[in-house]
Enzyme design. Structure first.
Site, PDB file in Angstrom:
ATOM      1  N   LYS B  76       0.851  -1.198   0.000  1.00 60.28           N
ATOM      2  CA  LYS B  76       0.000   0.000   0.000  1.00 60.28           C
ATOM      3  C   LYS B  76       0.880   1.239   0.000  1.00 60.28           C
ATOM      4  CE  LYS B  76      -3.979   1.814   2.658  1.00 60.28           C
ATOM      5  NZ  LYS B  76      -4.775   1.630   3.894  1.00 60.28           N
ATOM      6  N   SER B 171      -9.584   1.529   3.317  1.00 53.14           N
ATOM      7  CA  SER B 171      -8.827   2.315   2.365  1.00 53.14           C
ATOM      8  C   SER B 171      -7.776   1.521   1.587  1.00 53.14           C
ATOM      9  CB  SER B 171      -8.118   3.449   3.105  1.00 53.14           C
ATOM     10  OG  SER B 171      -7.191   2.917   4.032  1.00 53.14           O
ATOM     11  N   SER B 195      -9.570  -0.831   7.477  1.00 53.64           N
ATOM     12  CA  SER B 195      -9.069  -0.534   6.133  1.00 53.64           C
ATOM     13  C   SER B 195      -8.478  -1.723   5.389  1.00 53.64           C
ATOM     14  CB  SER B 195      -8.025   0.581   6.190  1.00 53.64           C
ATOM     15  OG  SER B 195      -8.660   1.834   6.207  1.00 53.64           O
TER      16      SER B 195
END
Lengths: 543, 523
Positions: B76, B171, B195
């Protein structure tokens, strides 16, 4: 007797009165050592003022690396050469507490008789400033590492500053925190340069209760704190290098009334300026109030060139620091012998008892020992500690000579220190070391030279030419005449050359003997022991 | 090969059925083929190929570093990576190239993993859709699946599907999409309120949020330090255990990691859930929960009961306060963490040069999106001296109560909690953006953020397809530091659930056709 002040059992021997023109002619504390109120009121019918001074002292911790990162700590390094990713607040970096900084704070706390909190917490204090890269400072707002301590310090009072008065200031707390970087403003080009070398250096903030009442007290308290820090090695505490920074909180009020609005004075970088800044601010507040004005709760900077305090313009209004617990540092847990878990790695814990046992002798203890061991005056013990390395030098000299320490102290303080002060040298820089001073004093003690010759030798030693005292004595032929017969002959010759004086003495005017002694001294170039000369002359005159 | 689990491809590498370079190249071309998903912000093709080459040499020498050697992984884009741009999908960090690796990234590289790219997210991980980053929204690979398209009855012309494509959740949507679309075998996400688990559920992959303190956060650009945990996204539970084994353990650079040594584990292949007690929190049965998710949840409970486990209803009485409490604490820490972005040391700096203050203001206005700015503003409000007690302290107290709810349930004999991960399956983007980020987060984090508030390990396991042919995930929450137990239960469940594999062939063929077209055009 001093009168108690509202709000605490604190005693203050100082009263302030407004003195016309004081602000412009250099502020001085009024009525030192007088009973507050009385005299002033009797003289003018105006109630006296009492000043209240509290201090916040930031001491840079003497450690190899910063408090939360592995960057080195060094005062003289090229700008931004000692900056880790954490110091520059790169995203994702985390603080890791430096054990040495914790130990330094515990040591300092113990030396100041604080209670050490077995659990303390870190907080973030937020404000935007160019030299604060993270936008917050990690500090200990809620639960600091040490609380409720005490600092004793001594003031010299009286006409000749020879009277020693011991006072106390309570220590509210000691908190660990990060130092900020440095901003260098170039006003001409309206640029600001940032040096992050200092960012993240460990600080101990020592918060003193408002137990002082004038600049001199504040300066004396800070001086004692400085000596303690230096003795512990927890901070080098050199004010000129910013390792010790003092902010003073100052207010004035009438006895019996509650404390006045206080101002905070910053930018103080020497003890002398601390005293001046505080006294100026006290006088300014008194004048302001007596002129019907009010005191604003503001931050003021001391301008050492002008000798006055001025409001700081970049601190507009009240800052809300939006304190928040630092989530990246678990509570700091300290142990003592009792609570120390078994089988724990020593490197993982800080043991308060272990540190306590290893505390060095503090300045106050050293002074008592000096007075007791050597029979010197208390004020001399202060002088010995006030100068870095002077006590060690004194003790070395005492160890190396047969001379009475009470005599040695005179030589060390009046001669050696006097000379160093004259040339603005530190003890370390002194061209005369303990060894040569001891040699010199031994020559004096053994009667090889007179005390005036010894001073002459010392003058030579200052030149730092590497000669031993004995060499100088030999070269300059400064030895006392040891040969009795030689001295006899000189005395005889002087008497023969001054028959008139001899007659006078014989007629009963004993005072004239001194003249003869002086003449013998001149004849020997002061190399004769005056006592011996007197004996010889008396003997001859009675024959 | 690319559809295989990490464990299987690792075996293939060891046996020489495929070489690391070959594997890497295949992943890289699949990334190109699935570019429209917008899963990656940066594809590190060159470094990935170099790393694959190194790995290949090790295999040739017989010196493989372990199960991850040569395995393409994605990270990420809020984890620091040396020499590789790390943006947090924000203008503030566009062009920011960190000089250091996050500990978890370094650990992956030390094991020989091949870092194939940095994945898309909501700006600074603030969101639950992966829709609010400067690089645009991530598209859920299931939008293009045979399963979804058949159920939707839409024709398969990809050019006209702009209104129907689905969000990934967030996210860590980029990481979830990357793992789900077979472009890597494992990905790092971050999990602050859900997330990792939320997009895992929407994308039909396994999402593990380890216990707070088990995995280092050093190098993870923080959202909420006291809740952030690096998350793991994989295609099966065994793989999550493998990656956890590499990542977990004390890090001297993160003082909040526990010092107890962590022993990597392999999950047992024969699992008996007969002695277990599964807790079903009654407070998670809320009006917003879709009926089909509820059905999947109860079926799962039945599955455990039928296997002999004790399944009991439990109460987490403070659940209803959790989300609002989470928002207060989150905003406060965000306000603090974002203070460092002032344009001086790194990242975006505005041209405004009237004064330092005006430069700060312009930098932050230009650098942050509305969501970030909104959280900074509210966070600073909560931290004001006059509000601190009312909001922050109160929220902290409630947080303690929420954590205690879990302690009580676990000490009453419950081994693992079983809950939904999300209210429903993934919604189309056009649907999703009708609500603002704040409202969305409050709804979407409802089942997940409590595990962050209490620091507990939790995993979302793909369970079934909805009527629309979209994944529904269920969440298991375990005792602190009991990842072995948690994942063992999850593995057993995974086996029972038999979640279908994503069928993307149509999309890939289409992409293939497109690329051929391009080639023929350019030639």
């Amino acid at each position: 007797m001093a009168a108690p002040v509202s709000g605490g059992g604190r005693l203050c021997r100082l009263a302030w009165r407004r003195r016309a023109g004081a602000l412009h002619s250099g502020a001085q504390p009024a009525a030192l050592g007088r009973e507050p109120g009385k005299v002033a009121a009797a003289q003018s019918g105006v109630a006296p003022w009492r000043a209240v001074v509290g201090l916040e002292v930031h001491a840079q911790i003497s450690s190899n690396s910063k408090i939360f990162s592995g960057s080195q700590v060094q005062f003289t390094a090229p700008p931004n050469s000692l900056v880790s990713f954490f110091d520059a607040s790169l995203p994702g970096t985390l603080p890791v507490l430096n054990r040495r900084c914790v130990e330094a704070a515990v040591m300092t706390g113990l030396a100041l008789s604080c209670s050490i909190n077995k659990k303390s917490l870190f907080d973030r204090k937020h404000y935007f400033y160019a030299d604060l890269p993270a936008g917050y400072q990690i500090t200990q707002q809620r639960l600091p590492i040490a609380v409720n301590g005490n600092l004793s310090y001594t003031l010299c009072v009286g006409a000749k500053q020879s009277q020693m008065v011991t006072k106390n200031v309570r220590i509210k707390q000691i908190q660990l925190e990060q130092d900020s970087g440095k901003s260098l403003h170039n006003d001409a080009r309206s640029q600001t340069f940032i040096d992050l070398n200092r960012a993240g250096v460990g600080l101990m903030e020592v918060v003193m209760e408002p137990d002082m009442c004038c600049g001199e007290e504040a300066a004396a308290a800070v001086r004692e704190l400085q000596l303690i820090l230096q003795t512990l090695g927890s901070s080098q505490a050199i004010m000129a290098e910013g390792q010790l920074r003092v902010d003073a909180n100052v207010s004035v009020h009438h006895p019996g009334e509650s404390y006045g609005v206080r101002t905070e004075v910053k930018n103080i970088n020497s003890l002398r300026f601390l005293a001046r800044a505080v006294d100026y601010e006290i006088q300014r507040q008194i004048e302001e109030l007596e002129n019907g004005g009010t005191i604003l709760n503001e931050t003021r900077a001391f301008d050492y060139k002008l000798g006055c305090t001025i409001p700081m313009r970049d601190k507009e209004g009240k800052q809300d620091y939006r304190f928040m617990p630092e989530p990246n540092l678990p509570p700091l847990i300290l142990y003592d012998a009792k609570s120390l878990p078994a089988n724990i790695d020593d490197q993982q814990v800080v043991n308060i008892d272990w540190i306590q046992e290893r505390l060095p002798d503090l300045p106050s203890v050293k002074r008592v020992r000096l007075v007791e061991q050597y029979g010197i005056l208390p004020e001399h013990s202060f002088t010995l500690l006030n100068e870095d390395g002077l006590m060690e030098l004194f003790e070395d000299v005492v160890r190396e000579t047969q001379m009475n320490p009470k005599k040695v102290i005179g030589w060390v303080i009046s001669e050696l220190l006097g000379h160093l002060k004259q040339y603005d040298l530190t003890v370390k820089e002194s061209p005369v070391n303990s060894l040569s001073l001891a040699d010199l004093l031994n020559l004096l003690e053994r009667g090889v030279i007179s005390s005036s010759a010894a001073k002459q030798v010392l003058e030579e030693l200052w030149k730092g030419e590497g000669k031993t005292p004995l060499q100088i004595v030999k070269e300059k032929r400064l030895e006392l005449i040891q040969n009795q017969r030689e001295l006899d002959q000189i005395c005889q010759a002087v008497m023969e050359g001054h028959q008139e004086e001899v007659m006078e003495i014989k007629a009963g005017n004993k005072k004239v003997l001194n003249k003869l002694i002086g003449l013998v001294q001149r004849a020997t170039q002061r190399r004769a022991d005056p006592i011996l000369v007197k004996q010889i002359l008396e003997k001859k005159l009675s024959q | 090969m690319l559809r295989a689990a990490l464990r299987e491809v690792s075996t293939a590498l060891k046996e020489g059925q495929v070489s690391p370079t070959e594997l890497c190249q295949r992943c890289l071309s699949l990334i190109k083929a699935t570019k429209c998903l917008n899963a990656y912000i940066t594809v590190t093709e060159d470094t990935a190929l170099r790393q694959a080459e190194e790995s290949e040499k090790r295999y040739r020498r017989g010196q493989s570093l372990g199960d991850l050697d040569g395995i393409p992984v994605a990270v990420k884009d809020n984890f620091s990576t040396t020499g590789i741009e790390t943006t947090c999908a924000s203008n503030m960090l566009k062009g920011y190239i960190p000089p250091y690796n996050a500990t978890v990234v370094q650990k992956l590289l030390d094991q020989g993993a091949v870092l194939i790219g940095k994945t898309n997210l909501d700006e600074f991980a603030m969101g639950s859709g992966s829709t609010d980053g400067i690089f645009g929204p991530v598209r859920n690979p299931w939008s293009y699946s045979k399963q979804y398209r058949e159920k939707c009855g839409q024709n398969s012309h990809l050019e006209n599907e702009d209104s129907s494509w689905l969000i990934t959740g967030g996210s860590s949507g980029g990481s979830a999409a990357a793992v789900s679309s077979f472009t890597c075998f494992a990905a790092l996400g971050s999990d602050t309120g859900g997330s990792t688990r939320n997009p895992a559920a929407h994308c039909g992959v396994v999402g593990l949020k380890p216990t707070y303190g088990l995995v280092s956060r050093h190098g993870l650009i923080p959202l909420v330090n006291s809740m952030d945990v690096p998350g793991i996204l994989t295609r099966c539970v065994d793989d999550a255990a493998t990656v956890l084994g590499v990542l977990a353990g004390h890090d001297p650079k993160d003082s909040t990691t526990v010092q107890d040594p962590f022993n990597p584990f392999k999950l047992p292949s024969v699992i008996d859930v007969g002695k277990l007690c599964i807790g079903i929190p009654k407070e998670y049965h809320i009006p917003g929960l879709s009926s089909e998710t509820l059905k999947v949840w109860s079926k799962a409970a039945d599955l455990f009961e039928n296997a002999g486990a004790r399944v009991i209803e439990v109460s987490l009485p403070h659940t209803c306060y959790s989300i609002v409490c989470y928002h207060v604490l989150c905003a406060a820490e965000v306000a603090s963490n974002m203070a460092r972005f002032d344009g001086l040391e790194y990242g975006h700096r505005s041209n405004m040069d009237k004064s330092t203050e005006s430069m700060y203001a312009a930098t932050r206005r230009e650098g942050f999106n509305d969501v970030v700015r909104g959280r900074i503003l509210s966070g600073n409000y909560f931290l004001l001296k006059q509000n601190y007690e009312k909001y922050f302290i109160k929220a902290q107290k409630v947080r303690r109560l929420i954590a205690n709810d879990f302690v009580n349930v676990f000490s009453s004999g419950v081994d693992v909690l079983l809950t939904p991960t999300t209210l429903r399956d993934a919604v189309p983007y056009v649907e999703f953006i009708k609500e603002d980020n704040r409202t969305r987060s409050a709804q979407d984090d409802i089942f997940t953020q409590a595990a962050n508030m209490s620091g507990l390990p939790a995993a979302s396991i793909p369970t079934a397809l909805s009527e629309k042919g979209l994944p529904i995930g269920l969440q298991f929450v375990g005792r602190a530091f009991q990842e072995l137990q948690l994942l063992t239960v999850a593995k057993w469940f995974e086996k029972q659930a038999k979640f279908p594999i994503l069928q993307l062939q149509e999309m890939l063929d289409h992409a293939d056709a497109l690329s051929h077209q391009k080639i023929s055009l350019s030639s």
